[in-house]
Design an enzyme around this catalytic site. Structure first.
Site, short mmCIF file in Angstrom:
data_model
loop_
_atom_site.label_atom_id
_atom_site.label_comp_id
_atom_site.label_asym_id
_atom_site.label_seq_id
_atom_site.Cartn_x
_atom_site.Cartn_y
_atom_site.Cartn_z
N LYS A 1 -0.84 -4.19 -3.37
CA LYS A 1 -1.97 -3.70 -2.94
C LYS A 1 -1.91 -2.37 -3.45
O LYS A 1 -1.38 -1.20 -3.15
CB LYS A 1 -2.28 -3.57 -1.40
N SER B 1 0.88 -1.16 -0.01
CA SER B 1 -0.03 0.01 0.10
C SER B 1 0.86 1.26 -0.12
O SER B 1 1.52 1.43 -1.01
CB SER B 1 -1.14 -0.10 1.25
N ASP C 1 10.28 5.77 -10.01
CA ASP C 1 10.01 6.40 -11.14
C ASP C 1 10.68 7.91 -11.36
O ASP C 1 11.13 8.03 -12.40
CB ASP C 1 8.32 6.72 -11.19
#
Length: 740
Positions: A529, A503, A514
């Site tokens: 998740k 999560s 990224d």
């Protein structure tokens, strides 16, 4: 694994209220009150009554929850006959996962409800399935004790060949009572064999004068049977007594079977469970200020927290047993046989509320009632904390964050983002050259806090994207922290993860990856998740400040990386994989059949970080090191063996079982011992934290902090992460020198 967004708007609650009060087709209905959702004009909070009135009230609550799910869940599955069939199978599995209680005739009798549970949820028929299943279940449990007691009264023959098949989906319910007896004989023989083998191993290590060394194998076998019988006695008495298996607990199990079929992270909480969940999220609770342990079916005081309510009472000490708990008004609840988690729920409570404990003193065996007012207890173990690792040439900061905690009930309560910012400032004051952030086993938590944390490491930009059920997308930015603006740390960064990093942990790791801001190291991937939940209180706050009928945690959005890909199902793949023994557990999101699918949306606009080090070379060197490391090679080999041998039948002859267990134990011992460094890392506490670690007035906390320090110094995964950061530092220096 929980991430929260804003609560439902009042306008939405009003719409549901309007709909439910006008739906005349329903024989039962739910009412909704502005400021919180609830469903009854009378209580269904905890009655053990098994009468029609109680069931009608519970169905009113069920209908309201069902409607909210259909109208507000991110991707609700149709509540139809196919859904009903899945709930039928899942609820029976919740009651009897090992298929050792129900008989095939019971399942046949219950099959009349197989296609009607959806009608119960819609209020079109009376709720009958779950109470019928529970009633049969309780009758079967009632006959189990004499059955397993009789079987365990006779010795088992472990010399002849015999096989036991561990639990698996392919197992069927016993055909009749005779088949059930055979199944229990095999199960009990296996459990006794496990205990018997352990006792034989202990006898082999016992000293000549010990009583254990003088016992015959027959005596050990009998002792093993007695321990198995004691286990089952405690298990059934604690799990299925009138309190822990009340009508409320049964109903919660049934409703959660429904919510979990929608997705694994939508949950219904009864009032006491709602409070426990809020405590976990806030990293604090109101209690007596003592650490507890369960031993031999009793709840014992392990240690007393200095300054807490128990310490102030001067009547509670380590070793004392808590016999009963109450509030001074209602009858005391006997804690005999209670699981530690259930006992804790009763001992904790609302702020400034009264708790009365019946204690048995360890010193003289006397029994005394001790009355206290619950006080706030902060969980230091779950808080952000940092130390410094010295590798001989660099000072590398190590920051451990067990969860993304946030106290949503108290604006001044603990928030992990603020705590992480403080740790970063402390580390910078010590002039660290690199940083490791450890998110292993971090289940997630507050979405707003992880967004703030991302802003501590990259310039202003998107942190994560979210999309709701109406396909409305939104970019959540990383620069909304009023107290800590701008980038707090710009140096080399490694983020440690494993398959239980979920999560919010995945949002952070994905953003760092990224933005090209950090190197992600750990398991092949994180948990996976990628969904967002909101909390819905069901009813007005009661006298303890808890929602009157509990709460609903509902999946309402999915989150996406800034590159457009979802972390749902796939998780975040590590740049550098370090094998670990958890890989073969198959316990990620993708292993849950009700998980929502992976998908992708358009990438956000963002500017990647320009690292000063050669990332490709660092990854290549680390992979070479890991592949040549005997510890990691051994763990990878063990994982392969575990995957191959999962759920294989077990030979119940003692010689073959012992030989098999010995080889397995040697394999795991080798991995466990290898994962503990023989030469510990050089780990130092920060100057401002010295007293906390070495001069803490609370010796229990001081001991815990020193244990944390020791665990960091001996962790082979942290050692390799330290080497990676060191390579990043050296590579950066080389590139800087070359640029000059």
């Amino acid at each position: 694994m929980f991430i929260f967004v804003s609560f439902l708007k009042i306008e939405m609650v009003q719409k549901i209220f309007s709909f439910m009060t006008s739906r005349k087709a329903l024989p039962v209905y739910a009412m909704l009150i502005i400021g919180g959702i609830f469903c009854l004009s009378a209580s269904c909070k905890g009655s053990n009554n098994n009468n029609n009135d109680t069931l009608t009230k519970q169905q009113q609550l069920l209908v309201g929850i069902g409607y909210i799910i259909e109208q507000q869940h991110y991707a609700p599955k149709p509540i139809d006959d196919a859904f009903s069939q899945k709930i039928f199978d899942s609820f029976l599995s919740q009651l009897d996962g090992e298929k050792d209680i129900f008989l095939q005739s019971d399942i046949k009798e219950l099959s009349q409800y197989r296609n009607s549970i959806d009608d119960e949820i819609h209020g079109q028929t009376a709720m009958k399935f779950y109470p019928a299943a529970v009633d049969i279940f309780k009758k079967r449990i009632a006959v189990l004790k004499p059955l397993y007691t009789k079987i365990l009264s006779q010795p088992f023959n472990f010399s002849k060949p015999d096989m036991y098949q561990p639990i698996g989906d392919s197992l069927d319910y016993p055909a009749d009572a005779a088949a059930d007896t055979v199944a229990w004989q095999q199960r009990l023989k296996y459990r006794t064999l496990v205990a018997y083998n352990d006792l034989i191993a202990q006898k082999a290590k016992a000293k000549a004068g010990d009583s254990l060394s003088k016992k015959s194998n027959a005596a050990l076998e009998k002792e093993a049977r007695n321990s198995v019988e004691s286990y089952y006695n405690r298990y059934f008495e604690s799990k299925f007594n009138a309190t822990t298996f009340s009508r409320t607990a049964q109903f919660s199990m049934f409703v959660n079977t429904i919510t979990h079929e929608m997705d694994p992270h939508s949950d219904y909480f009864a009032p006491v469970d709602q409070r426990a969940f809020n405590e976990d999220m806030s990293n604090s609770f109101y209690g007596i200020g003592a650490q507890l342990q369960e031993k031999d079916g009793q709840i014992k005081i392990e240690s007393v927290i200095v300054g807490g309510a128990a310490w102030k009472s001067k009547k509670i000490a380590a070793g004392d047993i808590i016999l009963k708990v109450g509030d001074g008004k209602s009858p005391q609840i006997d804690l005999s046989g209670y699981a530690i988690t259930d006992a804790i729920k009763l001992i904790r409570g609302a702020k400034d509320s009264k708790v009365v404990l019946t204690m048995k003193k360890a010193s003289d065996g006397s029994i005394e009632d001790v009355s206290m007012i619950r006080e706030k207890v902060n969980l230091d173990q779950a808080a952000a904390k940092s130390v410094i690792i010295n590798d001989g040439k660099n000072k590398i900061g190590y920051l451990n964050l067990p969860e993304f905690y946030a106290n949503f009930q108290d604006p001044k309560g603990a928030r992990c983002a603020a705590d992480v910012a403080k740790e970063l400032q402390k580390l910078k004051a010590e002039n660290i050259n690199g940083l490791i952030i450890d998110l292993r086993f971090n289940p997630g938590g507050s979405l707003s806090d992880v967004n703030k944390m991302i802003g501590y490491f990259v310039n202003a930009g998107p942190a994560v994207q979210v999309r709701n059920r109406n396909n409305q997308q939104q970019e959540l930015m990383d620069n909304d922290d009023a107290d800590y603006k701008g980038v707090l740390y710009t140096g080399p960064l490694v983020v440690m993860v494993n398959e239980f990093s979920a999560s919010a942990s995945e949002i952070f790791a994905a953003a760092m990856q990224d933005y090209n801001r950090a190197i992600i190291v750990g398991s092949t991937s994180t948990y996976g998740k990628g969904t967002v939940q909101t909390q819905l209180p069901l009813g007005k706050p009661n006298e303890n400040g808890e929602p009157e009928y509990g709460g609903l945690k509902l999946t309402v959005e999915k989150f996406y990386r800034i590159n457009g890909g979802s972390t749902q199902m796939k998780g975040v793949s590590s740049d550098i994989v370090m094998p670990d023994l958890l890989e073969s557990f198959n316990n990620r999101e993708k292993d849950n059949p009700s998980a929502l699918p992976w998908d992708k949306i358009a990438a956000a606009k963002y500017t990647a970080w320009n690292p000063t080090y050669n990332k490709e070379t660092i990854i290549k060197d680390a992979v070479t090191r890991i592949n040549e490391n005997p510890v990691f090679k051994s763990i990878a080999k063990t994982n392969a063996w575990m995957s191959k041998n999962e759920n294989k039948p077990i030979d119940l002859s003692i010689d073959k079982y012992r030989a098999n267990q010995d080889s397995i134990q040697k394999m795991f011992n080798k991995d466990d011992n290898g994962a503990v460094l023989k030469t510990p890392l050089s780990v130092n506490v920060l100057k401002v934290d010295y007293d906390k670690y070495y001069k803490n007035p609370d010796k229990t906390k001081q001991g815990w902090y020193q244990d944390f320090l020791k665990s960091v110094s001996k962790d082979v995964y942290i050692e390799e992460s330290t080497k990676i950061v060191s390579d990043m530092i050296d590579s950066g220096k080389q590139q800087t020198a070359a640029a000059k």
